[in-house]
Design a protein around this motif. Structure first.
Motif, PDB file in Angstrom:
ATOM      1  N   ALA A   1       0.850  -1.301  -0.065  1.00 36.76           N
ATOM      2  CA  ALA A   1       0.037  -0.053  -0.062  1.00 36.76           C
ATOM      3  C   ALA A   1       0.789   1.206   0.027  1.00 36.76           C
ATOM      4  O   ALA A   1       0.630   1.963  -0.620  1.00 36.76           O
ATOM      5  CB  ALA A   1      -0.975  -0.008   1.115  1.00 36.76           C
ATOM      6  N   LYS A   2       2.082   1.221   0.755  1.00 38.06           N
ATOM      7  CA  LYS A   2       3.039   2.299   0.672  1.00 38.06           C
ATOM      8  C   LYS A   2       3.828   2.539  -0.606  1.00 38.06           C
ATOM      9  O   LYS A   2       3.770   3.786  -1.035  1.00 38.06           O
ATOM     10  CB  LYS A   2       3.879   2.095   1.826  1.00 38.06           C
ATOM     11  CG  LYS A   2       3.117   2.169   3.400  1.00 38.06           C
ATOM     12  CD  LYS A   2       4.323   1.792   4.271  1.00 38.06           C
ATOM     13  CE  LYS A   2       3.729   1.450   5.626  1.00 38.06           C
ATOM     14  NZ  LYS A   2       4.698   0.887   6.555  1.00 38.06           N
TER      15      LYS A   2
ATOM     16  N   ARG B   1       3.028   1.278  -3.612  1.00 34.74           N
ATOM     17  CA  ARG B   1       2.342   1.280  -5.042  1.00 34.74           C
ATOM     18  C   ARG B   1       2.227   2.429  -5.528  1.00 34.74           C
ATOM     19  O   ARG B   1       2.200   2.481  -7.061  1.00 34.74           O
ATOM     20  CB  ARG B   1       0.859   0.298  -5.026  1.00 34.74           C
ATOM     21  CG  ARG B   1      -0.004   1.250  -4.432  1.00 34.74           C
ATOM     22  CD  ARG B   1      -1.476   0.424  -4.130  1.00 34.74           C
ATOM     23  NE  ARG B   1      -2.155   0.267  -5.289  1.00 34.74           N
ATOM     24  CZ  ARG B   1      -3.065   0.870  -5.640  1.00 34.74           C
ATOM     25  NH1 ARG B   1      -3.474   1.851  -4.965  1.00 34.74           N
ATOM     26  NH2 ARG B   1      -3.385   0.591  -6.875  1.00 34.74           N
ATOM     27  N   LYS B   2       2.164   3.742  -5.134  1.00 26.77           N
ATOM     28  CA  LYS B   2       2.128   4.954  -5.632  1.00 26.77           C
ATOM     29  C   LYS B   2       3.395   5.489  -6.015  1.00 26.77           C
ATOM     30  O   LYS B   2       3.610   6.255  -6.727  1.00 26.77           O
ATOM     31  CB  LYS B   2       1.314   5.914  -4.475  1.00 26.77           C
ATOM     32  CG  LYS B   2      -0.165   5.453  -4.461  1.00 26.77           C
ATOM     33  CD  LYS B   2      -0.876   6.282  -3.628  1.00 26.77           C
ATOM     34  CE  LYS B   2      -2.353   5.889  -3.344  1.00 26.77           C
ATOM     35  NZ  LYS B   2      -2.865   6.384  -2.223  1.00 26.77           N
ATOM     36  N   GLN B   3       4.603   4.985  -5.063  1.00 30.64           N
ATOM     37  CA  GLN B   3       5.949   5.348  -5.307  1.00 30.64           C
ATOM     38  C   GLN B   3       6.276   4.903  -6.665  1.00 30.64           C
ATOM     39  O   GLN B   3       6.976   5.470  -7.572  1.00 30.64           O
ATOM     40  CB  GLN B   3       6.834   4.897  -4.094  1.00 30.64           C
ATOM     41  CG  GLN B   3       8.259   5.258  -4.364  1.00 30.64           C
ATOM     42  CD  GLN B   3       8.996   4.675  -3.171  1.00 30.64           C
ATOM     43  OE1 GLN B   3       8.442   4.058  -2.316  1.00 30.64           O
ATOM     44  NE2 GLN B   3      10.542   4.915  -3.561  1.00 30.64           N
TER      45      GLN B   3
ATOM     46  N   ASP C   1       5.527   2.411 -10.444  1.00 28.48           N
ATOM     47  CA  ASP C   1       4.166   2.525 -11.360  1.00 28.48           C
ATOM     48  C   ASP C   1       3.359   0.957 -11.020  1.00 28.48           C
ATOM     49  O   ASP C   1       3.225   0.360 -11.923  1.00 28.48           O
ATOM     50  CB  ASP C   1       4.916   2.270 -12.721  1.00 28.48           C
ATOM     51  CG  ASP C   1       3.878   2.456 -13.704  1.00 28.48           C
ATOM     52  OD1 ASP C   1       2.634   3.024 -13.427  1.00 28.48           O
ATOM     53  OD2 ASP C   1       3.968   1.952 -14.808  1.00 28.48           O
TER      54      ASP C   1
ATOM     55  N   ARG D   1       0.195   1.462  -9.710  1.00 30.12           N
ATOM     56  CA  ARG D   1      -1.288   1.913  -9.630  1.00 30.12           C
ATOM     57  C   ARG D   1      -2.184   0.959 -10.421  1.00 30.12           C
ATOM     58  O   ARG D   1      -3.475   0.595  -9.950  1.00 30.12           O
ATOM     59  CB  ARG D   1      -1.509   3.276  -9.882  1.00 30.12           C
ATOM     60  CG  ARG D   1      -0.769   4.302  -9.037  1.00 30.12           C
ATOM     61  CD  ARG D   1      -1.016   5.677  -9.308  1.00 30.12           C
ATOM     62  NE  ARG D   1      -0.325   5.753 -10.693  1.00 30.12           N
ATOM     63  CZ  ARG D   1       1.021   6.067 -10.575  1.00 30.12           C
ATOM     64  NH1 ARG D   1       1.652   6.153  -9.909  1.00 30.12           N
ATOM     65  NH2 ARG D   1       1.544   6.442 -12.036  1.00 30.12           N
ATOM     66  N   SER D   2      -1.974   0.558 -11.413  1.00 28.56           N
ATOM     67  CA  SER D   2      -2.848  -0.605 -12.251  1.00 28.56           C
ATOM     68  C   SER D   2      -2.664  -2.001 -11.876  1.00 28.56           C
ATOM     69  O   SER D   2      -3.297  -2.999 -12.508  1.00 28.56           O
ATOM     70  CB  SER D   2      -2.515  -0.334 -13.773  1.00 28.56           C
ATOM     71  OG  SER D   2      -1.039  -0.813 -13.979  1.00 28.56           O
TER      72      SER D   2
ATOM     73  N   TYR E   1      -8.549  -3.565   1.348  1.00 26.84           N
ATOM     74  CA  TYR E   1      -7.264  -2.887   0.391  1.00 26.84           C
ATOM     75  C   TYR E   1      -7.879  -2.599  -0.812  1.00 26.84           C
ATOM     76  O   TYR E   1      -8.480  -3.531  -1.565  1.00 26.84           O
ATOM     77  CB  TYR E   1      -6.111  -3.644   0.297  1.00 26.84           C
ATOM     78  CG  TYR E   1      -5.310  -3.656   1.803  1.00 26.84           C
ATOM     79  CD1 TYR E   1      -4.279  -2.646   1.923  1.00 26.84           C
ATOM     80  CD2 TYR E   1      -5.590  -4.811   2.353  1.00 26.84           C
ATOM     81  CE1 TYR E   1      -3.898  -2.777   3.193  1.00 26.84           C
ATOM     82  CE2 TYR E   1      -4.928  -4.846   3.687  1.00 26.84           C
ATOM     83  CZ  TYR E   1      -3.969  -3.739   4.111  1.00 26.84           C
ATOM     84  OH  TYR E   1      -3.275  -3.964   5.281  1.00 26.84           O
ATOM     85  N   GLU E   2      -8.141  -1.357  -1.280  1.00 28.38           N
ATOM     86  CA  GLU E   2      -8.577  -1.139  -2.711  1.00 28.38           C
ATOM     87  C   GLU E   2      -7.926  -1.627  -3.840  1.00 28.38           C
ATOM     88  O   GLU E   2      -8.667  -1.851  -4.779  1.00 28.38           O
ATOM     89  CB  GLU E   2      -8.587   0.548  -2.832  1.00 28.38           C
ATOM     90  CG  GLU E   2      -6.993   1.012  -3.032  1.00 28.38           C
ATOM     91  CD  GLU E   2      -6.861   2.533  -3.322  1.00 28.38           C
ATOM     92  OE1 GLU E   2      -7.859   3.044  -4.075  1.00 28.38           O
ATOM     93  OE2 GLU E   2      -5.771   3.018  -3.048  1.00 28.38           O
ATOM     94  N   PHE E   3      -6.886  -2.038  -3.742  1.00 27.53           N
ATOM     95  CA  PHE E   3      -6.187  -2.856  -4.598  1.00 27.53           C
ATOM     96  C   PHE E   3      -6.238  -4.258  -4.685  1.00 27.53           C
ATOM     97  O   PHE E   3      -5.756  -5.122  -5.614  1.00 27.53           O
ATOM     98  CB  PHE E   3      -4.756  -2.468  -4.864  1.00 27.53           C
ATOM     99  CG  PHE E   3      -3.884  -2.477  -3.460  1.00 27.53           C
ATOM    100  CD1 PHE E   3      -3.254  -3.645  -3.052  1.00 27.53           C
ATOM    101  CD2 PHE E   3      -3.835  -1.587  -2.639  1.00 27.53           C
ATOM    102  CE1 PHE E   3      -2.706  -3.697  -1.877  1.00 27.53           C
ATOM    103  CE2 PHE E   3      -3.200  -1.615  -1.567  1.00 27.53           C
ATOM    104  CZ  PHE E   3      -2.831  -2.792  -1.285  1.00 27.53           C
TER     105      PHE E   3
END
Length: 143
Positions: free
Chosen positions: A82-83, A85-87, A89, A91-92, A113-115
């Protein structure tokens, strides 16, 4: 089958073998395997190197993640992922829990978890169900 990148994270060599066989039968060729959450996180965090070395397998589009593993279990993996995944690539990238646990508490905890898009119980997954799951998880842009 769509040419997608898959990462299997499971400490059971037999379970990884079975899932890899099912995925391969569906035409998935780009499969990477890690035997615990710690090595999977290290693999994902080394984005630049792995993107260059494994362009056909990295980054993953779907991660099949076991819960009960030594060192870093599935829930610890989700916290760290979660930490990062945005740092990077990711997000998909979606996670499909792939566990022998049928406990509703585990399913609810994972799906918070949204993902995390699916909770699959080992032993109950047929090839056709796996195919439907992959089709539902993969976005049209991943074709």
């Amino acid at each position: 089958m769509k040419n997608i990148n898959v990462l299997i994270v499971d400490d059971s060599e037999l379970d990884r073998y079975i899932l890899r066989r099912q995925l391969t039968a569906l035409g998935v060729q780009n499969i990477e395997e890690k035997d615990d959450g710690s090595s999977a996180l290290a693999y994902l965090k080394d984005y630049d190197r792995n993107y260059l070395l494994f362009p056909d397998k990295f980054p993953p589009v779907i991660i099949f993640l076991d819960i009960n593993m030594p060192k870093v279990n599935g829930f610890d993996f989700l916290e760290e992922f979660a930490k990062i995944r945005k740092q990077f690539d990711f997000r998909s990238c979606v996670v499909a829990m792939y566990s022998s646990s049928e406990r509703s508490e585990d399913k609810e905890r994972a799906l918070k978890y949204e993902f995390v898009s699916r909770y699959l119980v080992k032993g109950e997954m047929t090839e056709s169900f796996l195919n439907e799951t992959i089709q539902a998880l993969v976005k049209p842009s991943s074709n």
